[in-house]
Design a protein around this motif. Structure first.
Motif, PDB file in Angstrom:
ATOM      1  N   THR A 366       1.906 -42.174   8.307  1.00  0.00           N
ATOM      2  CA  THR A 366       2.164 -42.296   9.708  1.00  0.00           C
ATOM      3  C   THR A 366       2.644 -40.682   9.997  1.00  0.00           C
ATOM      4  O   THR A 366       2.843 -39.832   9.231  1.00  0.00           O
ATOM      5  N   ILE A 367       2.491 -40.474  11.402  1.00  0.00           N
ATOM      6  CA  ILE A 367       2.915 -39.333  11.989  1.00  0.00           C
ATOM      7  C   ILE A 367       4.462 -38.719  11.409  1.00  0.00           C
ATOM      8  O   ILE A 367       4.575 -37.743  11.038  1.00  0.00           O
ATOM      9  N   MET A 368       5.339 -39.728  11.614  1.00  0.00           N
ATOM     10  CA  MET A 368       6.696 -39.387  11.142  1.00  0.00           C
ATOM     11  C   MET A 368       6.812 -39.238   9.741  1.00  0.00           C
ATOM     12  O   MET A 368       7.581 -38.085   9.258  1.00  0.00           O
ATOM     13  N   GLN A 369       5.992 -39.757   8.843  1.00  0.00           N
ATOM     14  CA  GLN A 369       5.979 -39.436   7.474  1.00  0.00           C
ATOM     15  C   GLN A 369       5.352 -38.060   7.113  1.00  0.00           C
ATOM     16  O   GLN A 369       5.916 -37.319   6.254  1.00  0.00           O
ATOM     17  N   ARG A 370       4.528 -37.734   8.019  1.00  0.00           N
ATOM     18  CA  ARG A 370       3.668 -36.238   7.809  1.00  0.00           C
ATOM     19  C   ARG A 370       4.550 -35.320   8.323  1.00  0.00           C
ATOM     20  O   ARG A 370       4.655 -34.221   7.797  1.00  0.00           O
ATOM     21  N   LEU A 371       5.504 -35.505   9.154  1.00  0.00           N
ATOM     22  CA  LEU A 371       6.496 -34.634   9.874  1.00  0.00           C
ATOM     23  C   LEU A 371       7.463 -34.392   8.706  1.00  0.00           C
ATOM     24  O   LEU A 371       7.966 -33.266   8.559  1.00  0.00           O
ATOM     25  N   GLU A 372       8.024 -35.430   7.872  1.00  0.00           N
ATOM     26  CA  GLU A 372       8.736 -35.230   6.861  1.00  0.00           C
ATOM     27  C   GLU A 372       8.246 -34.447   5.788  1.00  0.00           C
ATOM     28  O   GLU A 372       9.004 -33.520   5.188  1.00  0.00           O
ATOM     29  N   VAL A 373       6.968 -34.857   5.454  1.00  0.00           N
ATOM     30  CA  VAL A 373       6.335 -34.020   4.526  1.00  0.00           C
ATOM     31  C   VAL A 373       6.300 -32.509   4.775  1.00  0.00           C
ATOM     32  O   VAL A 373       6.373 -31.388   4.229  1.00  0.00           O
ATOM     33  N   LEU A 374       6.112 -32.309   6.121  1.00  0.00           N
ATOM     34  CA  LEU A 374       5.927 -30.754   6.720  1.00  0.00           C
ATOM     35  C   LEU A 374       7.361 -30.160   6.642  1.00  0.00           C
ATOM     36  O   LEU A 374       7.316 -28.759   6.007  1.00  0.00           O
ATOM     37  N   GLN A 375       8.469 -30.886   6.586  1.00  0.00           N
ATOM     38  CA  GLN A 375       9.873 -30.445   6.523  1.00  0.00           C
ATOM     39  C   GLN A 375       9.699 -29.758   4.931  1.00  0.00           C
ATOM     40  O   GLN A 375      10.282 -28.640   4.519  1.00  0.00           O
ATOM     41  N   ALA A 376       9.361 -30.743   3.987  1.00  0.00           N
ATOM     42  CA  ALA A 376       9.553 -30.243   2.688  1.00  0.00           C
ATOM     43  C   ALA A 376       8.736 -29.208   2.492  1.00  0.00           C
ATOM     44  O   ALA A 376       9.065 -28.090   1.745  1.00  0.00           O
ATOM     45  N   LEU A 377       7.358 -29.313   2.649  1.00  0.00           N
ATOM     46  CA  LEU A 377       6.372 -28.197   2.520  1.00  0.00           C
ATOM     47  C   LEU A 377       6.771 -27.021   2.993  1.00  0.00           C
ATOM     48  O   LEU A 377       6.857 -25.747   2.362  1.00  0.00           O
ATOM     49  N   SER A 378       7.246 -26.845   4.441  1.00  0.00           N
ATOM     50  CA  SER A 378       7.498 -25.428   5.000  1.00  0.00           C
ATOM     51  C   SER A 378       8.731 -24.854   4.309  1.00  0.00           C
ATOM     52  O   SER A 378       8.846 -23.546   4.385  1.00  0.00           O
ATOM     53  N   ALA A 379       9.722 -25.766   3.746  1.00  0.00           N
ATOM     54  CA  ALA A 379      10.820 -25.305   3.118  1.00  0.00           C
ATOM     55  C   ALA A 379      10.547 -24.381   1.863  1.00  0.00           C
ATOM     56  O   ALA A 379      11.392 -23.645   1.324  1.00  0.00           O
ATOM     57  N   GLN A 380       9.274 -24.698   1.461  1.00  0.00           N
ATOM     58  CA  GLN A 380       8.948 -23.899   0.052  1.00  0.00           C
ATOM     59  C   GLN A 380       9.120 -22.512   0.139  1.00  0.00           C
ATOM     60  O   GLN A 380       9.573 -21.688  -0.690  1.00  0.00           O
ATOM     61  N   GLY A 381       8.622 -21.526   1.114  1.00  0.00           N
ATOM     62  CA  GLY A 381       8.869 -20.475   1.372  1.00  0.00           C
ATOM     63  C   GLY A 381       7.640 -19.784   0.509  1.00  0.00           C
ATOM     64  O   GLY A 381       7.956 -18.374   0.502  1.00  0.00           O
ATOM     65  N   LEU A 382       6.828 -20.152   0.041  1.00  0.00           N
ATOM     66  CA  LEU A 382       6.016 -19.429  -0.747  1.00  0.00           C
ATOM     67  C   LEU A 382       4.760 -19.416  -0.085  1.00  0.00           C
ATOM     68  O   LEU A 382       4.249 -19.858   0.851  1.00  0.00           O
ATOM     69  N   PRO A 383       3.706 -18.134  -0.323  1.00  0.00           N
ATOM     70  CA  PRO A 383       2.783 -17.849   0.584  1.00  0.00           C
ATOM     71  C   PRO A 383       1.818 -18.844   0.756  1.00  0.00           C
ATOM     72  O   PRO A 383       1.265 -19.052   1.829  1.00  0.00           O
ATOM     73  N   VAL A 384       1.541 -19.744  -0.629  1.00  0.00           N
ATOM     74  CA  VAL A 384       0.529 -20.891  -0.163  1.00  0.00           C
ATOM     75  C   VAL A 384       0.968 -21.826   0.657  1.00  0.00           C
ATOM     76  O   VAL A 384      -0.006 -22.311   1.149  1.00  0.00           O
ATOM     77  N   ALA A 385       2.303 -21.836   1.000  1.00  0.00           N
ATOM     78  CA  ALA A 385       2.747 -22.953   1.873  1.00  0.00           C
ATOM     79  C   ALA A 385       2.446 -22.669   3.266  1.00  0.00           C
ATOM     80  O   ALA A 385       2.187 -23.330   4.049  1.00  0.00           O
ATOM     81  N   GLY A 386       2.687 -21.244   3.616  1.00  0.00           N
ATOM     82  CA  GLY A 386       2.515 -20.646   4.895  1.00  0.00           C
ATOM     83  C   GLY A 386       0.954 -20.845   5.055  1.00  0.00           C
ATOM     84  O   GLY A 386       0.757 -20.987   6.303  1.00  0.00           O
ATOM     85  N   ILE A 387       0.149 -20.240   3.985  1.00  0.00           N
ATOM     86  CA  ILE A 387      -1.237 -20.499   4.574  1.00  0.00           C
ATOM     87  C   ILE A 387      -1.747 -21.721   4.828  1.00  0.00           C
ATOM     88  O   ILE A 387      -2.648 -22.055   5.717  1.00  0.00           O
ATOM     89  N   SER A 388      -1.056 -22.704   4.183  1.00  0.00           N
ATOM     90  CA  SER A 388      -1.621 -24.028   4.384  1.00  0.00           C
ATOM     91  C   SER A 388      -1.250 -24.613   5.915  1.00  0.00           C
ATOM     92  O   SER A 388      -2.138 -25.336   6.421  1.00  0.00           O
ATOM     93  N   LEU A 389      -0.010 -24.038   6.208  1.00  0.00           N
ATOM     94  CA  LEU A 389       0.308 -24.420   7.700  1.00  0.00           C
ATOM     95  C   LEU A 389      -0.730 -23.629   8.578  1.00  0.00           C
ATOM     96  O   LEU A 389      -0.931 -24.234   9.342  1.00  0.00           O
TER      97      LEU A 389
END
Length: 761
Positions: A366-389
């Motif tokens: 769901t959109i809500m679940q993907r937003l939760e994933v986004l929070q965890a993904l963007s918290a990584q702070g690694l270049p590959v995470a930023g590039i994926s965003l």
């Protein structure tokens, strides 16, 4: 308690978790002004929440009151000397999940604006003594009275002090001394009992039978160091009905290194979140082979709501997140789980990146679940995470809600963890996409101003010329075009500077000045002498004032009587701010500093303080766009940043004498974060202002309320701290005596009170 970062109303009270990060520095060691985060970065994982925010002030001495003389409600509570707010506060604390909340009582206050309580201590009889700095201002950098101070006693009415008798030679005397609310007295008893070792056992064990939790706790700290019966007495407290004693037992066993893993095994299923928090904190000191299973058990009990517990788990897991991740995946086997998402947001294991990227793109969620994933993904702070965003934002078929959220997170990271991605082609493509998306346009434009990338020029120029977008968007686009420093946009900027609204024309002139084309000074001189609106010509004066050559142009115009009279004030300001001694000397002769409006010398300070002003008239003086122009550098809204300190609570911090001294002598007490720096640069000449950012990537300096310079460290030839404040030295000369009195009256009314729980901050 923690200082308010002068002028920003951020005094706070914290529960100190061992190993915790309390957020003053964001990722990469950047402050909140540099990385666009909140003041203490509480929106980021790995930051312990604040227990209480108390507004503006100058926090000083703190004591936990454990006496019996004051009413029972004060026992075990914190009493705090707040010199800035001129108050002795009591914080009534209650457990809240794995953390705490508190209510504030101003226990001692006064109308004397020189009252500056700097410390509190408890006497042997339970009375509280208060030391008073006694000064019109507060802070070591601005003392006005160094010879006088006062001491107060807080006790019930009519109470007469009893001289304490301290007898450490018999059990009754030792018990009485250990029970003392005075730290000095109970220290004597503590050290004497510690010296006795096992011989102190009978007395200490007898104390445990008393119905006094504070005295019992003091005895337990000593018993923990005595092998056998002493240690056993502490270990038995692991089963106490009071969670405070279960926590205390664990702490004491840690102190003496007495089978902490065994104690954790007994407690890890404890019903109290406070005890489980204490276990998580203890795990940071155990080797991974002993810590992983208890950590996993605590993670399974996490309720998804308690930020205190989440941060305690993060502290316990620090350094072994990679080992913990596969165990978490076994415990939460579904493709996505909200609780797992919060734990991954906190722990940030790099091994989770492939799963997070895959889940973010997973359209079956769901959109809500993907937003939760986004929070965890963007918290990584690694270049590959930023590039994926960035890649996701630049795509054409993603849901707009997810695109917006992804761009917001990418935007934030480009000021902190992802600074190195600012020139990445995928990031630039994402910004271009956002510039064409109405809901993201302003945010993207603000970022474009900061990126200073000419690849964004075509999109920026289209927005600058468009009549379909807001004036705010057009203005930002014009500023961003100037920041590209690309001369190919000069022709269009010159058209805007001649034919658009006054506001846009002013911005275009500033943008041209930033590009610095050949013949800039002659172009600005023509504009100064033109029939353009005053605002546009004043901006041309400011552009000229940025260079020695431009200042010479202005002084030459004044000497030849060419300088328009309505622009002399602006020219006076910029030429007097120049640091070339020859230019400064010439400016003092040709454009002398303005005298007061009524050309009268100020009366003695005492007379000004005693006069009664009109606060409403003073508010108007504060908001004048001419005259002192207080509002241009100081905000009364704590949510808005300004070049000078926020003044929404200044009336609580300073009395009239302190306020007047700040106006008449602004350079006498400059807080470190408002030091003025003179940077000699290769491209801009001398640039003077307050440093907003100073990193290996760039230096940002604010020269006034509306202008910032972004410089590469390699562009800076030298730097020197000025002894002068950015606040004008002749500020009083811009007002009549009555206006100054009215302004003082208004400033004393600014006493905004901010009591806010930490979780929302």
């Amino acid at each position: 308690t923690d200082n308010d970062d002068d002028g920003n109303a951020w005094v706070r009270v914290n529960f100190v978790m061992e190993g915790g990060n309390f957020g003053y520095w964001g990722p990469g060691g950047r402050s909140w002004t540099e990385d666009k985060g909140s003041h203490f970065h509480s929106e980021l994982p790995g930051v312990v929440p604040n227990m209480l925010r108390t507004g503006a002030g100058a926090p000083c001495g703190l004591v936990v009151y454990e006496g019996k003389l004051l009413p029972r409600q004060y026992r075990g509570m914190m009493i705090h000397a707040e010199a800035g707010a001129r108050s002795i506060n009591t914080y009534f604390i209650q457990p809240e999940g794995a953390g705490y909340s508190a209510q504030v009582q101003a226990t001692v206050t006064g109308t004397d604006t020189w009252f500056r309580p700097s410390d509190v201590c408890v006497a042997p009889d339970g009375a509280v003594f208060i030391s008073d700095w006694y000064d019109p201002a507060v802070g070591g950098h601005q003392m006005a009275d160094t010879k006088r101070g006062r001491i107060y006693r807080l006790a019930p009415p009519g109470y007469k002090t009893q001289k304490p008798v301290v007898d450490l030679e018999n059990p009754a005397g030792l018990t009485q001394a250990l029970d003392s609310p005075a730290q000095s007295v109970r220290y004597l008893a503590f050290t004497r009992l510690k010296e006795q070792g096992p011989a102190a056992l009978p007395l200490l064990l007898s104390i445990l039978k008393r119905d006094d939790p504070i005295l019992k706790a003091r005895a337990l700290w000593l018993l923990g160091g005595i092998q056998g019966e002493g240690e056993a007495a502490v270990r038995s407290e692991l089963m106490d009905v009071d969670s405070n004693f279960r926590m205390l037992a664990l702490r004491i066993l840690r102190l003496y290194d007495k089978d902490v893993p065994g104690a954790i095994r007994e407690l890890r299923k404890d019903r109290s979140p406070q005890v489980r928090r204490e276990i998580a904190l203890a795990l940071q000191y155990l080797p991974s082979e002993q810590a992983l299973e208890p950590l996993l058990a605590l993670c399974k009990k996490y309720d998804g709501k308690d930020r205190w517990m989440l941060e305690a788990l993060g502290i316990g897991a620090r350094g072994r997140e990679s080992l913990l991740y596969p165990k978490l995946r076994e415990a939460f086997p579904d493709s996505w789980n909200s609780l797992l998402g919060q734990l991954l947001w906190e722990f940030r294991p790099a091994e989770a990146l492939p799963d997070l990227i895959s889940n973010f793109k997973n359209e079956s969620l769901t959109i809500m679940q993907r937003l939760e994933v986004l929070q965890a993904l963007s918290a990584q702070g690694l270049p590959v995470a930023g590039i994926s965003l960035a890649e996701f934002v630049a795509s054409n078929d993603a849901p707009q809600e997810l695109v917006s959220a992804a761009f917001q997170r990418l935007n934030q990271q480009l000021y902190s963890e992802a600074m190195e991605l600012r020139k990445n082609p995928l990031v630039i493509a994402a910004v271009k996409k956002a510039l064409k998306t109405s809901t993201l346009q302003v945010q993207a434009l603000e970022l474009a101003v900061d990126l200073e990338n000419s690849e964004l020029g075509p999109e920026l120029l289209a927005l600058a010329k468009s009549t379909e977008v807001s004036a705010e968007a057009r203005g930002l686009a014009i500023v961003a075009l100037g920041r590209t420093q690309n001369e190919k946009f000069l022709a269009e900027l010159e058209k805007i500077s001649q034919a658009e609204s006054v506001e846009l024309r002013v911005l275009a002139v500033g943008a041209i000045g930033y590009i610095k084309p050949k013949g800039l000074e002659e172009q600005m001189k023509r504009l100064v002498l033109s029939q353009a609106p005053n605002e546009v010509r004043a901006e041309a004066v400011r552009v000229l004032g940025r260079s020695d050559r431009g200042c010479i142009f202005l002084l030459d115009m004044e000497q030849s009587s060419e300088l328009p009279s309505e622009l002399r004030r602006a020219a006076t300001g910029v030429t007097h701010a120049n640091h070339n001694p020859l230019i400064k000397s010439r400016a003092q002769k040709l454009l002398p500093a303005l005298t007061s409006k009524n050309r009268k010398p100020l009366p003695p300070i005492r007379e000004l303080i005693w006069r009664e002003g009109d606060a409403e008239r003073g508010r108007k003086v504060f908001e004048f766009v001419s005259g002192p122009k207080c509002k241009s550098c100081h905000s009364l809204d704590e949510s808005k940043r300004s070049v000078g300190p926020n003044l929404s609570s200044i009336g609580k911090k300073l009395g009239k004498e302190g306020l007047l001294d700040s106006i008449l002598n602004p350079s006498n007490g400059i807080a470190p974060e408002y030091y003025v720096w003179i940077l000699r640069t290769k491209r801009e000449g001398d640039v003077t202002g307050v440093l907003l950012e100073d990193t290996s990537q760039r230096v940002v300096i604010r020269t006034d309320a509306n202008e910032e310079f972004r410089l590469k460290p390699s562009d800076i030839i030298s730097r020197k701290r000025s002894r002068l404040s950015l606040m004008p030295e002749d500020l009083a000369g811009t007002m009549t005596e009555q206006q100054l009195v009215d302004l003082l009256e208004f400033l004393t009314t600014l006493k905004k009170d901010i009591h806010q729980a930490s979780a929302s901050n």
